[in-house]
Structure formats: structure tokens, C-alpha cells
Write an enzyme that holds these catalytic residues in place. Structure first.
Site, short mmCIF file in Angstrom:
data_model
loop_
_atom_site.label_atom_id
_atom_site.label_comp_id
_atom_site.label_asym_id
_atom_site.label_seq_id
_atom_site.Cartn_x
_atom_site.Cartn_y
_atom_site.Cartn_z
N CYS A 54 38.83 19.16 23.55
CA CYS A 54 39.00 18.07 22.57
C CYS A 54 39.09 16.70 23.23
CB CYS A 54 40.26 18.34 21.73
SG CYS A 54 41.78 18.32 22.69
N GLY A 85 41.49 1.24 54.90
CA GLY A 85 41.75 2.67 54.93
C GLY A 85 40.72 3.53 54.23
N THR A 86 39.44 3.11 54.32
CA THR A 86 38.40 3.97 53.73
C THR A 86 37.26 4.17 54.73
OG1 THR A 86 36.82 4.26 51.91
CG2 THR A 86 37.29 1.98 52.56
N SER A 87 36.75 5.42 54.74
CA SER A 87 35.66 5.75 55.67
C SER A 87 34.35 5.15 55.19
CB SER A 87 35.53 7.28 55.78
OG SER A 87 35.33 7.83 54.48
N HIS A 109 38.62 6.27 41.08
CA HIS A 109 38.32 7.71 41.05
C HIS A 109 39.33 8.46 40.19
CE1 HIS A 109 36.08 7.25 45.14
NE2 HIS A 109 35.35 6.85 44.13
N TYR A 135 44.75 21.26 43.43
CA TYR A 135 45.35 20.04 42.87
C TYR A 135 46.87 20.17 42.76
CZ TYR A 135 41.00 17.63 42.24
OH TYR A 135 39.82 16.97 42.52
N ASN A 193 41.04 -0.57 59.57
CA ASN A 193 40.81 0.87 59.70
C ASN A 193 41.14 1.28 61.13
OD1 ASN A 193 39.59 3.55 59.80
ND2 ASN A 193 38.62 2.96 57.86
C1 BV8 Z 1 28.55 8.51 41.33
C2 BV8 Z 1 38.45 12.06 43.44
C3 BV8 Z 1 26.72 8.16 39.89
C4 BV8 Z 1 38.66 13.50 43.48
C5 BV8 Z 1 36.64 11.41 44.93
C6 BV8 Z 1 23.76 11.46 48.26
C7 BV8 Z 1 23.87 12.84 48.15
C8 BV8 Z 1 24.76 13.43 47.24
C9 BV8 Z 1 25.56 12.64 46.44
C10 BV8 Z 1 25.44 11.29 46.59
C11 BV8 Z 1 24.56 10.69 47.47
N1 BV8 Z 1 24.71 9.34 47.36
C12 BV8 Z 1 25.64 9.06 46.46
C13 BV8 Z 1 26.08 10.25 45.97
C14 BV8 Z 1 27.04 10.46 45.00
C15 BV8 Z 1 28.45 10.70 45.56
C16 BV8 Z 1 28.66 10.31 47.00
O1 BV8 Z 1 28.95 9.16 47.32
N2 BV8 Z 1 28.54 11.26 47.93
C17 BV8 Z 1 28.69 10.91 49.32
C18 BV8 Z 1 29.84 11.67 49.94
C19 BV8 Z 1 27.37 11.16 50.02
N3 BV8 Z 1 29.24 9.81 44.75
C20 BV8 Z 1 29.58 10.24 43.53
O2 BV8 Z 1 29.30 11.33 43.07
C21 BV8 Z 1 30.38 9.23 42.70
N4 BV8 Z 1 29.75 9.10 41.42
O3 BV8 Z 1 27.95 8.08 42.28
O4 BV8 Z 1 28.08 8.47 40.03
C22 BV8 Z 1 25.99 9.43 40.18
C23 BV8 Z 1 26.13 10.49 39.32
C24 BV8 Z 1 25.42 11.65 39.57
C25 BV8 Z 1 24.62 11.77 40.72
C26 BV8 Z 1 24.51 10.69 41.62
C27 BV8 Z 1 25.20 9.51 41.34
C28 BV8 Z 1 31.78 9.74 42.47
C29 BV8 Z 1 32.53 9.74 43.77
C30 BV8 Z 1 34.00 10.08 43.52
C31 BV8 Z 1 34.33 11.39 44.17
N5 BV8 Z 1 35.76 11.63 44.01
N6 BV8 Z 1 37.93 11.65 44.73
C32 BV8 Z 1 39.88 13.86 44.30
O5 BV8 Z 1 40.45 12.99 45.01
O6 BV8 Z 1 40.28 15.02 44.20
S1 BV8 Z 1 36.12 10.72 46.40
C33 BV8 Z 1 37.21 11.05 47.66
O7 BV8 Z 1 36.66 10.34 48.77
C34 BV8 Z 1 38.60 10.49 47.48
O8 BV8 Z 1 38.82 9.86 46.24
C35 BV8 Z 1 38.66 9.40 48.54
O9 BV8 Z 1 39.39 8.34 48.10
C36 BV8 Z 1 37.23 9.07 48.64
C37 BV8 Z 1 36.81 8.23 49.79
O10 BV8 Z 1 37.41 8.76 50.92
P1 BV8 Z 1 38.39 7.76 51.71
O11 BV8 Z 1 39.36 7.20 50.75
O12 BV8 Z 1 37.57 6.81 52.48
O13 BV8 Z 1 39.17 8.76 52.63
P2 BV8 Z 1 38.63 9.43 53.96
O14 BV8 Z 1 39.52 10.58 54.26
O15 BV8 Z 1 37.16 9.66 53.86
O16 BV8 Z 1 38.81 8.31 55.07
C38 BV8 Z 1 40.11 7.82 55.38
C39 BV8 Z 1 39.89 6.59 56.21
O17 BV8 Z 1 41.13 5.99 56.48
C40 BV8 Z 1 39.24 6.88 57.56
O18 BV8 Z 1 38.25 5.90 57.81
C41 BV8 Z 1 40.40 6.73 58.57
O19 BV8 Z 1 39.97 6.20 59.80
C42 BV8 Z 1 41.26 5.73 57.86
N7 BV8 Z 1 42.69 5.83 58.17
C43 BV8 Z 1 43.43 6.96 58.29
N8 BV8 Z 1 44.73 6.64 58.49
C44 BV8 Z 1 44.79 5.27 58.49
C45 BV8 Z 1 43.50 4.75 58.28
N9 BV8 Z 1 43.23 3.44 58.23
C46 BV8 Z 1 44.28 2.60 58.37
N10 BV8 Z 1 45.55 3.00 58.58
C47 BV8 Z 1 45.84 4.32 58.64
N11 BV8 Z 1 47.12 4.71 58.84
ZN ZN Z 2 42.08 20.30 23.64
#
Ligand code: BV8
Ligand code: ZN
Length: 245
Positions: A130, A187-189, A119, A67, A213
Site C-alpha cells: 500500500c 568521506g565519500t569514495s 539515499h 538491515y 578524505n
Molecule cells: C540511479 C543505500 C538512475 C542503501 C546506496 C554502471 C553500472 C551499474 C550501475 C550503474 C552504473 N552507473 C551508474 C549506475 C547506477 C548505480 C551506481 O552508481 N553504481 C556504481 C556503484 C557503479 N547508481 C544507482 O543505482 C543510483 N540510482 O542511478 O538511478 C538509474 C536507475 C536505474 C539504472 C541506472 C540508473 C542509486 C544509488 C544508491 C545506492 N544506495 N545506499 C544502503 O545504504 O543500504 S549507495 C551506498 O554507497 C551507501 O549509501 C553509501 O553512502 C554510498 C556511497 O558510498 P560512500 O558513502 O562513498 O562510502 P564508501 O564506503 O564507498 O567510502 C567511504 C569513503 O570514506 C572512502 O573514500 C574512505 O576513504 C573515506 N573515509 C573512511 N573513513 C574516513 C573517511 N574519510 C574521512 N574521514 C574518515 N574518518
Molecule cells: Zn501495506
């Protein structure tokens, strides 16, 4: 492409209730590595393995080093024309909400105010003891940092995989998703839940979905317009056309 851009601009202009969902791709042109694309790796560690409560519990120092590396990098980044276009259209629409998955704070820096950080924020720091939470933008002299009040470990104020989205963020987002007539997804996958389902829920309700995207994603099929290109170029082109002719 030109006629589609005009048609998409018209949808924006005619929209009475507009939601925007952004991901790491909107910050890519500002120099912030995306989560899954090239450059997102750190010491050959997959971000997915670091952004979890388990990783933090097992090795808080290493998670904080990741981080701190991201904070140092993001601190040097500035909003790009994509962020600016979203901040501008917010001021032109009556009913508007930006839901961002990004934790970098660049939308707020660009002037967005009707904003939900779905997020959390990389600048927020929360005590595991705390619960005290504050925004700290400076570097920590010692990792992992500890709470000045109770001495417990501090953690980044972000939502890790397996953690719930903050109830207030979820509530505000779902309320907008239940009433918006237009959702712009940029801009999200679209692989992370629950935000990846937004496009389907709006499309199923008869709302219009516009996607920007570089690549096709799981929601491209639900979009009325799915533009291939850079958010920093396409968002001003689409939102810029929202001005009356
Ligand atoms: C939840 C913060 C209820 C931290 C992040 C099945 C199995 C296991 C788990 C799960 C499952 N189904 C659902 C889940 C739960 C899990 C999940 O979704 N897993 C997925 C991966 C399978 N979700 C969670 O846990 C969420 N909570 O569901 O609560 C719950 C509780 C307990 C159990 C079950 C459910 C919480 C999710 C939050 C995770 N935290 N980030 C940190 O940042 O350090 S997520 C992380 O991915 C980032 O925040 C990011 O924002 C996010 C999404 O990624 P993207 O933003 O899309 O970025 P990525 O790199 O992937 O893609 C970039 C895109 O941009 C690409 O498409 C590319 O082509 C495009 N691009 C690039 N450049 C450009 C562009 N487009 C346009 N112009 C450009 N120039
Ligand atoms: Zn404290």
C-alpha cells in the site's frame, strides 16, 4: 597544510551559496562501518549484492537481517565532531544545503536541518503493497516484517542500486548544485552515481570544490583543496576557520 586550511576556511567564509556532500566516511569515527571499507562486510556478503531490489525479491529475510544488524549497530552510535561542524556552519550560512548519501540519521541527530537524505533513511520503512511509509526505530520481532494494514512485505526506506533517487531529493540537490559557489565533499569514495558527479558539475561551472578524505578519489583532481585526513578532525579545522578572524 596549514596555509591550505586557512585558504579553505576563507573560501567557506566568503561563500554565498554552500553545498556539502557527505558519505560513509563522515560517520566512520562514530563507529558506523563504511560501505566499501573494512568492517562493512556482514556474513562475508558484499553490501553491493544486498542493497538491490533483486536481492530483496529473492530473499527478503536475509536482506532484512542485514538491515536489522546495521540498525542495531547504528542505534548505539553518536554524531562526531565532523557532523557537529557541518550542523554549525549551516547556521552561519544564508544559502546552504547538506546532501548526504548516509542513511544513518546522524546528521539530523547532530542538528543539521537543511538536509537531503539522497539515499533515504535506514529508519524509514515502506510497505511494498500500500506504499504506507513511517519511521520505525525499534527492532522488528519477526523478519521480514509485514504491513499491519495490508499484510504486504515492508522494505527499508532506502534507495537501492538500480533505483531512482527520490524526485524531491534529486530536485533540491540539483537546484543547489546549479547555483552554489562552493561544494565541500567529505568521506565519500565518489564511485556511486549520480552523487559522484556533483564535484565535476560544480568545478566545471567555476565553483570551488573542497574534498576531505583519507584517500585519493576520482574527484580529487577536480578539487581546489583535497585534504588527506579524518573528517572528524579536518571538518572542524576547515569549518571552524570560517569564523571571521
Ligand atoms: C540511479 C543505500 C538512475 C542503501 C546506496 C554502471 C553500472 C551499474 C550501475 C550503474 C552504473 N552507473 C551508474 C549506475 C547506477 C548505480 C551506481 O552508481 N553504481 C556504481 C556503484 C557503479 N547508481 C544507482 O543505482 C543510483 N540510482 O542511478 O538511478 C538509474 C536507475 C536505474 C539504472 C541506472 C540508473 C542509486 C544509488 C544508491 C545506492 N544506495 N545506499 C544502503 O545504504 O543500504 S549507495 C551506498 O554507497 C551507501 O549509501 C553509501 O553512502 C554510498 C556511497 O558510498 P560512500 O558513502 O562513498 O562510502 P564508501 O564506503 O564507498 O567510502 C567511504 C569513503 O570514506 C572512502 O573514500 C574512505 O576513504 C573515506 N573515509 C573512511 N573513513 C574516513 C573517511 N574519510 C574521512 N574521514 C574518515 N574518518
Ligand atoms: Zn501495506
Amino acid at each position: 597544510m596549514e596555509s591550505d586550511l586557512r585558504a579553505a576556511g576563507r573560501s567557506v567564509r566568503e561563500s554565498r551559496s554552500m553545498c556539502v556532500l557527505t558519505g560513509a566516511g563522515v560517520s566512520a569515527e562514530s563507529g558506523v562501518p563504511t560501505f566499501r571499507g573494512p568492517g562493512g562486510m556482514w556474513r562475508n556478503r558484499d553490501p553491493m549484492s544486498l542493497a538491490t531490489p533483486e536481492a530483496f525479491a529473492a530473499d527478503p529475510k536475509t536482506v532484512w537481517e542485514w538491515y536489522q544488524w546495521r540498525r542495531d549497530l547504528i542505534r548505539k552510535c553518536a554524531p562526531n565532531p565532523g557532523h557537529a561542524a557541518i550542523a554549525r556552519i549551516e547556521r552561519e550560512k544564508g544559502d546552504f544545503l547538506l546532501v548526504t548519501q548516509n542513511v544513518d540519521g546522524l546528521h539530523r541527530l547532530a542538528g543539521s536541518r537543511k538536509l537531503v537524505e539522497f539515499h533515504g533513511s535506514i529508519w524509514a520503512v515502506r510497505c511494498t503493497g500500500c506504499g504506507r511509509e513511517e519511521e520505525i526505530r525499534s527492532d522488528f520481532p519477526l523478519l521480514p516484517p509485514r504491513c499491519p494494514s495490508c499484510g504486504a512485505l515492508l522494505r527499508p526506506g532506502v534507495v537501492w542500486f538500480g533505483e531512482q533517487i527520490p524526485p524531491s531529493a534529486l530536485e533540491a540537490s540539483l537546484a543547489m548544485l546549479g547555483r552554489c559557489d562552493l561544494l565541500l565533499v567529505a568521506g565519500t569514495s565518489s564511485v556511486v552515481q549520480p552523487s559522484a558527479s556533483f564535484a565535476f558539475s560544480v568545478a566545471q561551472r567555476g565553483g570551488t570544490v573542497i574534498e576531505v578524505n583519507l584517500e585519493e578519489t576520482p574527484v580529487s583532481g577536480a578539487a581546489r583543496f583535497s585534504f588527506r585526513g579524518k573528517a572528524g578532525e579536518l571538518l572542524p579545522a576547515i569549518l571552524g576557520r570560517a569564523d571571521p578572524p
